[in-house]
Design an enzyme around this catalytic site. Structure first.
Site, PDB file in Angstrom:
ATOM      1  N   SER A   1       0.581  -1.107   0.284  1.00  0.00           N
ATOM      2  CA  SER A   1      -0.275  -0.202  -0.142  1.00  0.00           C
ATOM      3  C   SER A   1       0.863   1.037  -0.026  1.00  0.00           C
ATOM      4  O   SER A   1       2.178   1.024   0.519  1.00  0.00           O
ATOM      5  CB  SER A   1      -1.064  -0.031   0.892  1.00  0.00           C
ATOM      6  N   LYS A   2       0.140   2.392  -0.057  1.00  0.00           N
ATOM      7  CA  LYS A   2       0.659   3.495   0.019  1.00  0.00           C
ATOM      8  C   LYS A   2       1.906   3.940   0.920  1.00  0.00           C
ATOM      9  O   LYS A   2       2.972   4.123   0.694  1.00  0.00           O
ATOM     10  CB  LYS A   2      -0.161   5.380  -0.009  1.00  0.00           C
ATOM     11  N   ARG A   3       2.029   3.242   2.146  1.00  0.00           N
ATOM     12  CA  ARG A   3       2.388   3.373   3.494  1.00  0.00           C
ATOM     13  C   ARG A   3       3.790   2.274   2.916  1.00  0.00           C
ATOM     14  O   ARG A   3       5.326   2.877   3.639  1.00  0.00           O
ATOM     15  CB  ARG A   3       2.084   3.258   4.511  1.00  0.00           C
TER      16      ARG A   3
END
Ligand code: GLU
Length: 466
Positions: free
Chosen positions: A237-239
Site C-alpha cells: 500500500s501507499k505507506r
C-alpha cells in the site's frame, strides 16, 4: 484457437504496480502464444471512477510499452448490451427481479449474523412473479446444488459448492450492471480465452462461470495471480512508498527495469534476473507463476535500473532523461547532449531522477556558497587557480585528456597535489563538491562555460578571502 487475453482495470486511481504486473503477464501470454491482447476499462462504477484515472492507466500502459491489439473498450459504452443480456436471462427464467427493500435485506443480514451464519440473500423473490413495477434489482438464479470446478493455470483445480453462492445482483436498481455481470458479458463477447487477474477475484470466478453457463457460453481458462506484498510482508500500500506506475517514472526508473522487476515478482526462470522483452516472450510461462505472494525488494529494482541505464538503448534512455530535465524546468535545447550526460553519469546514478538532479549545472547557472569556498579555498591557492584559468583559456583542444594535462602541469608548477586544485575547480564549475572526474566534467561543460564560471569564481573568492 487463437489466444485472447485482456487487462481489465477499474479506473479508480492510478495504475498500481500490482495491476501493471497483471497487465504484463496478460501481455506476455498473448505475445508468446501469438494471440491478441485487449485493454478494457471497467468504468461502470461512475462514483469511484474518474476520467483522470482512465488517462493515468492509458499513460502507464504506453510508458510501459504494453501495446494492446484492440481497445480500449469502455464498459460505459456497452450498457445496452448488458441490459439486453439481462433481459435475455430474465426471459429464460435464469434471472429474476428482486423487490426486497434495503430494510428487509438489512434485517436479514442482522439475523444471519446473530445466528452466526454467513450473510446471504434468502431467495425471497426467486420464484415470485411480481410485475415489473417500482424499484427492483435483477438477480442471477445461481444453481442451488452441485459444484463449480475449474482448473486454475496457477493454482490447479479449484472446487466451489453452489450452496455457498447466493443469487447475485447483476443489475442494480438504477439500471447499472454490476461487476460480475459486465465481466461475463465482455469476456464472452470479446472471445477471451484466458483470464489472467489478481487472486482477489478468485471468489468471483465460480459466480462468473455459472452466469457464462446460463448464457450458453464456454468459460475461458483462468489464472489468478497472487498479490504483491510490501517488504514487511503486508499487502502493498501507499505507506510502503511508490505504488503507482507513474510514480516509479517520476522516481527515475526505466520502463524496462520496472517490467523486468515486476515479472520476477512471482515468476522465475532458474537463477536469471535479467530478461529482455524478447527473452520474456520466449521464456514466460503462466504455469510457472508462483502461488505464494511476493514481497517487493526496492534494492533489487535499483540494481536493475542501473543495469538498464548502463546497458539499454542510449537514445531511448536520453529521451526519458529529457523528460526528467523538463520536469526540473531545464531547457535542454543546447549543449551538452543528454547522451553525453548519460555516458558521464551512468556509473554514478541508480535512477534518472538522480542523474537529472546531479546534472543541473550543465544547463543552468550555479550559485556559489561562501561557506563552501571558505572550506575549500585558501588565499595561498589563488595564484594557482588564476594560472589554471589562464592556461585553460588558451587551450585549443578542449578534450578531457588535454584538460587533464593542463591541470597536472599547473599543479606541478605550484608544487601542489592535483586534488588541491581539482576540488576548488569542481566548486567553481558545479557549485558543489561532488561530480564525475573534473577533467571529464569540464570537457562536457565546454570551454566557454568553464572559463566564464572560473572567472566568476575568482572574482568571488577575491572578494571573500581578502
Ligand atoms: N476490473 C477488475 C479490477 O480492476 C478486474 C476484473 C477482471 O480482471 O476480471 O480489479
Amino acid at each position: 484457437m487463437t489466444v485472447v487475453t485482456r487487462f481489465a482495470p477499474s479506473p479508480t486511481g492510478f495504475l498500481h504496480i500490482g495491476g501493471a504486473r497483471t497487465a504484463l503477464y496478460c501481455w506476455l501470454f498473448a505475445r508468446k502464444m501469438q494471440g491478441q491482447f485487449i485493454l478494457r476499462i471497467e468504468d461502470t462504477d461512475t462514483e469511484r471512477g474518474t476520467p483522470e484515472s482512465v488517462q493515468a492507466i492509458l499513460d502507464a500502459m504506453q510508458w510501459l510499452n504494453l501495446d494492446y491489439d484492440t481497445g480500449p473498450f469502455y464498459q460505459t459504452k456497452r450498457l445496452e448490451r448488458y441490459q439486453e443480456t439481462a433481459a435475455l436471462l430474465l426471459a429464460e427464467n435464469k434471472a429474476y427481479r428482486c423487490f426486497c427493500s434495503k430494510e428487509r435485506l438489512e434485517k436479514l443480514r442482522e439475523q444471519q449474523m446473530a445466528n452466526k451464519e454467513k450473510p446471504r440473500y434468502d431467495e425471497h423473490c426467486r420464484e415470485s412473479n411480481h410485475p415489473a413495477e417500482g424499484s427492483f434489482v435483477i438477480r442471477f438464479k445461481n444453481p442451488k446444488e452441485g459444484t463449480v470446478q475449474f482448473h486454475d493455470l496457477i493454482r490447479g483445480t479449484l472446487i466451489f459448492n453452489n450452496a455457498e453462492l447466493d443469487d447475485l445482483i447483476i443489475v442494480r436498481s438504477d439500471g447499472m450492471p454490476t461487476y460480475n455481470f459486465t465481466v461475463v458479458v465482455d469476456d464472452w463477447d470479446m472471445k477471451i480465452t484466458d483470464v489472467i487477474r489478481g487472486d482477489d477475484h478468485i471468489n468471483n470466478t465460480p459466480r462468473q462461470i455459472n452466469i457464462l453457463h446460463a448464457l450458453g457460453a464456454t468459460p475461458p481458462r483462468y489464472a489468478h495471480v497472487p498479490m504483491i506484498l510490501g517488504p514487511d510482508g503486508k499487502r502493498l500500500s501507499k505507506r510502503h512508498g511508490a505504488v503507482g506506475v507513474m510514480q516509479y517514472r517520476e522516481d527515475g526508473f526505466l520502463p524496462e527495469a520496472l517490467l523486468n522487476y515486476l515479472v520476477r515478482l512471482g515468476w522465475s526462470h532458474g537463477d536469471e534476473e535479467i530478461f529482455s522483452r524478447e527473452e520474456l516472450i520466449q521464456l514466460f510461462d503462466i504455469k510457472n507463476v508462483h502461488k505464494a505472494a511476493a514481497a517487493i525488494n526496492p534494492d533489487k529494482l535499483l540494481w536493475l535500473n542501473q543495469h538498464y541505464i548502463k546497458t539499454g538503448n542510449k537514445e531511448q534512455i536520453a529521451a526519458e532523461l529529457a523528460w526528467h530535465m523538463q520536469r526540473l524546468g531545464i531547457d535542454i535545447g543546447h549543449e551538452p547532449s543528454l547522451i553525453d550526460i548519460l555516458h558521464l553519469q551512468q556509473d554514478r546514478c541508480k535512477t534518472l531522477r538522480e542523474m537529472a538532479e546531479k546534472s543541473l549545472y550543465f544547463y543552468s547557472e550555479i550559485t556559489l556558497s561562501d561557506d563552501l569556498i571558505k572550506q575549500h579555498v585558501t588565499v595561498a591557492l589563488l595564484p594557482a587557480l588564476q594560472a589554471i584559468t589562464d592556461a585553460l583559456s588558451i587551450l585549443t583542444n578542449w578534450q578531457k585528456e588535454s584538460i587533464h594535462a593542463t591541470m597536472t602541469a599547473t599543479a606541478d608548477q605550484f608544487q601542489l597535489k592535483l586534488g588541491k586544485i581539482a576540488q576548488p575547480l569542481r566548486i567553481a564549475v558545479t557549485g558543489g563538491t561532488v561530480s564525475p572526474s573534473i577533467d571529464a566534467t569540464l570537457a562536457l561543460l565546454g570551454k566557454k562555460n568553464t572559463i566564464g564560471r572560473l572567472k566568476q569564481f575568482l572574482i568571488k573568492i577575491n572578494a571573500i578571502l581578502h
